[in-house]
Design a protein around this motif. Structure first.
Motif, PDB file in Angstrom:
ATOM      1  N   ALA A  78       0.784  -0.976   0.404  1.00  0.00           N
ATOM      2  CA  ALA A  78      -0.200  -0.481   0.280  1.00  0.00           C
ATOM      3  C   ALA A  78       1.004   1.418  -0.161  1.00  0.00           C
ATOM      4  O   ALA A  78       2.256   1.142   0.332  1.00  0.00           O
ATOM      5  N   ILE A  79      -0.004   2.122  -0.742  1.00  0.00           N
ATOM      6  CA  ILE A  79       0.840   3.547  -1.060  1.00  0.00           C
ATOM      7  C   ILE A  79       0.006   5.014  -0.141  1.00  0.00           C
ATOM      8  O   ILE A  79      -0.781   4.626  -0.499  1.00  0.00           O
ATOM      9  N   ALA A  80       0.425   5.641   0.582  1.00  0.00           N
ATOM     10  CA  ALA A  80       0.187   6.599   0.881  1.00  0.00           C
ATOM     11  C   ALA A  80       0.175   8.188   0.425  1.00  0.00           C
ATOM     12  O   ALA A  80       1.201   8.342  -0.120  1.00  0.00           O
ATOM     13  N   ILE A  81      -0.522   8.330  -0.311  1.00  0.00           N
ATOM     14  CA  ILE A  81      -0.118  10.114  -1.344  1.00  0.00           C
ATOM     15  C   ILE A  81      -1.633  10.825  -0.795  1.00  0.00           C
ATOM     16  O   ILE A  81      -2.952  11.039  -0.171  1.00  0.00           O
ATOM     17  N   SER A  82       0.153  12.790  -0.655  1.00  0.00           N
ATOM     18  CA  SER A  82      -1.435  13.632  -0.981  1.00  0.00           C
ATOM     19  C   SER A  82      -0.682  14.361  -1.046  1.00  0.00           C
ATOM     20  O   SER A  82       1.467  14.465  -1.431  1.00  0.00           O
ATOM     21  N   GLY A  83      -0.897  15.485  -1.663  1.00  0.00           N
ATOM     22  CA  GLY A  83      -0.195  16.808  -2.349  1.00  0.00           C
ATOM     23  C   GLY A  83      -0.838  17.108  -3.268  1.00  0.00           C
ATOM     24  O   GLY A  83      -1.557  16.411  -3.657  1.00  0.00           O
ATOM     25  N   PRO A  84      -0.817  18.522  -4.226  1.00  0.00           N
ATOM     26  CA  PRO A  84       0.788  19.649  -3.600  1.00  0.00           C
ATOM     27  C   PRO A  84       0.198  20.230  -2.455  1.00  0.00           C
ATOM     28  O   PRO A  84      -1.168  19.767  -2.171  1.00  0.00           O
ATOM     29  N   PHE A  85       0.743  21.173  -2.359  1.00  0.00           N
ATOM     30  CA  PHE A  85       0.369  22.464  -1.326  1.00  0.00           C
ATOM     31  C   PHE A  85      -1.175  22.732  -1.652  1.00  0.00           C
ATOM     32  O   PHE A  85      -0.308  23.834  -2.357  1.00  0.00           O
ATOM     33  N   GLY A  86      -2.422  23.323  -1.203  1.00  0.00           N
ATOM     34  CA  GLY A  86      -3.277  23.718  -1.082  1.00  0.00           C
ATOM     35  C   GLY A  86      -4.567  22.969  -2.417  1.00  0.00           C
ATOM     36  O   GLY A  86      -4.857  23.145  -2.976  1.00  0.00           O
ATOM     37  N   ALA A  87      -4.147  21.344  -2.310  1.00  0.00           N
ATOM     38  CA  ALA A  87      -4.620  20.935  -3.323  1.00  0.00           C
ATOM     39  C   ALA A  87      -5.286  19.952  -2.954  1.00  0.00           C
ATOM     40  O   ALA A  87      -5.429  19.950  -1.744  1.00  0.00           O
ATOM     41  N   VAL A  88      -6.211  19.285  -3.145  1.00  0.00           N
ATOM     42  CA  VAL A  88      -7.250  17.939  -3.545  1.00  0.00           C
ATOM     43  C   VAL A  88      -6.634  16.879  -3.915  1.00  0.00           C
ATOM     44  O   VAL A  88      -6.495  16.626  -4.404  1.00  0.00           O
ATOM     45  N   LYS A  89      -7.842  15.751  -2.865  1.00  0.00           N
ATOM     46  CA  LYS A  89      -7.551  14.392  -3.464  1.00  0.00           C
ATOM     47  C   LYS A  89      -8.039  14.072  -5.165  1.00  0.00           C
ATOM     48  O   LYS A  89      -8.057  13.090  -4.998  1.00  0.00           O
ATOM     49  N   GLU A  90      -9.087  14.765  -5.064  1.00  0.00           N
ATOM     50  CA  GLU A  90      -9.905  14.629  -6.200  1.00  0.00           C
ATOM     51  C   GLU A  90      -8.344  15.102  -7.504  1.00  0.00           C
ATOM     52  O   GLU A  90      -8.571  15.728  -8.394  1.00  0.00           O
ATOM     53  N   GLN A  91      -7.083  16.092  -7.539  1.00  0.00           N
ATOM     54  CA  GLN A  91      -6.240  16.000  -8.467  1.00  0.00           C
ATOM     55  C   GLN A  91      -5.571  15.491  -8.268  1.00  0.00           C
ATOM     56  O   GLN A  91      -5.627  13.874  -8.166  1.00  0.00           O
ATOM     57  N   SER A  92      -3.971  16.176  -8.466  1.00  0.00           N
ATOM     58  CA  SER A  92      -2.927  15.243  -8.398  1.00  0.00           C
ATOM     59  C   SER A  92      -2.498  13.780  -7.674  1.00  0.00           C
ATOM     60  O   SER A  92      -2.715  12.341  -8.237  1.00  0.00           O
ATOM     61  N   SER A  93      -3.238  14.114  -5.730  1.00  0.00           N
ATOM     62  CA  SER A  93      -2.778  12.743  -5.236  1.00  0.00           C
ATOM     63  C   SER A  93      -3.683  11.870  -5.902  1.00  0.00           C
ATOM     64  O   SER A  93      -3.067  10.737  -5.776  1.00  0.00           O
TER      65      SER A  93
END
Length: 364
Positions: A78-93
């Protein structure tokens, strides 16, 4: 030009002067379904499930858990992913999570505390401590799932959350491998400015203004938003990296109503904790677990990745993507090195050899 770029970065990250029109989205923005709008298309080989979990401060976090189809009965890495700074999970992560799930991993993209669908008051606040904890809380959640091997969990941090990802891995020995893309060291840039160009006098002036703002907030009983924001329209004289951010966050390509960079602003006092708490103090303690750092050749942020690579202990690898700029690694599927990420995590999220890694520098 370097002085202009420095001031522009400080304006965006510390907050001194951009548009006040953050609450005036275009018609296209108004009609978007905030709950279901994703900036990328779903894949047939992957499932997505909304999940919630709490960090150790009691803040409820919301994420999307992506799983490869037809993997019933298997114990997944498994991999936990977050970012970019000021973004939400519906975007890059979320894009990263979906692509890693398609390659056989369970992947959790989550909104950090105080942002997106996650809890926490006031809104639009970040913290080097709490956001580091958010990654460990994601590891908590992943390690409790019946179909996930808790001995095979890694992290990917994008942009400003790359620093938090490295910080979390340093302190959380349950994380067996970490990768970053388009890294920003948020504590360094807020404390010292772009390319460390902030003078001691400018730093003192900034802290003085932030202290005065705290009194204003306390008197009003509310936290004022920063005037910092991406412009609603480009004037043509912005530094190229601002144009790049605009072309992602402010256009159909990457806009999301809950994204601070798309449609909001951090609180005015948001920089305070970052200016006093260096994120990467213990980056060398990630070793012997492997570190993969990925940056664009032409990214304005490239020096953060190179300096983090120097500070990290072996095993480590720095990959420079030819001709790429910072935001190319947000969503450009032909540029993001998913094959490299797949190999890195498959090699290093093995129960029998969790610390096996590659060493060296690749790319240009």
């Amino acid at each position: 030009m370097k002085a202009i770029a420095t001031l522009a970065v400080l304006s965006l990250l510390i907050g001194h002067a951009y548009s006040q029109n953050r609450n005036k989205p275009s018609n296209q923005k108004k009609t978007m379904d905030q709950k279901e709008h994703y900036t990328f298309q779903p894949r047939d080989k992957v499932t997505r499930q909304k999940v919630t979990f709490k960090n150790r401060y009691g803040i409820s976090l919301v994420g999307d858990l992506y799983l490869p189809k037809n993997q019933e009965g298997k114990s997944l890495a498994a991999i936990a992913i977050s970012g970019p700074f000021g973004a939400v999970k519906e975007q890059s992560s979320g894009l990263y999570a979906q692509n890693m799930a398609e390659r056989g991993f369970a992947a959790l993209a989550f909104d950090p505390s105080y942002t997106g669908e996650s809890g926490g008051e006031p809104r639009n606040v970040a913290s080097p401590d709490i956001n580091t904890e958010d990654f460990s809380a994601a590891v908590d959640f992943l390690g409790l799932q019946n179909n996930i091997d808790r001995e095979r969990i890694g992290i990917i941090g994008i942009c400003g959350f790359a620093g938090m990802a490295l910080n979390a891995t340093a302190i959380d020995k349950r994380v067996k491998a970490v990768a970053t893309t388009s890294m920003y060291n948020m504590s360094r840039v807020m404390a010292n400015g772009y390319f460390d160009a902030l003078t001691p006098e400018q730093r003192a002036q900034t802290l003085e203004k932030l202290g005065q703002q705290r009194w204003k907030d306390a008197a009003q009983g509310a936290y004022a938003p920063s005037s910092n924001n991406l412009p609603e329209q480009l004037k043509g004289n912005e530094p190229q990296f601002v144009v790049d951010y605009f072309n992602y966050y402010k256009t159909e390509r990457g806009f999301h109503p809950r994204s601070i960079n798309s449609n909001g602003a951090w609180t005015a006092t948001n920089p305070l904790s970052f200016m006093n708490m260096p994120l990467l103090t213990y980056i060398h303690e990630i070793s012997p677990r492997p570190v993969l750092i990925i940056a664009g050749e032409n990214a304005h942020s490239r020096y953060f990745s190179e300096d983090a690579y120097k500070a990290a202990a072996e095993p480590k690898e720095l990959v420079i993507i030819p001709n790429a700029v910072h935001v190319d690694l947000y969503d450009r599927l032909n540029i993001i090195p998913f094959d490299k990420l797949e190999t890195f995590f498959k090699d290093n999220l093995k129960s029998e050899s969790p610390t096996k890694g590659t060493t060296g520098q690749t790319g240009k």
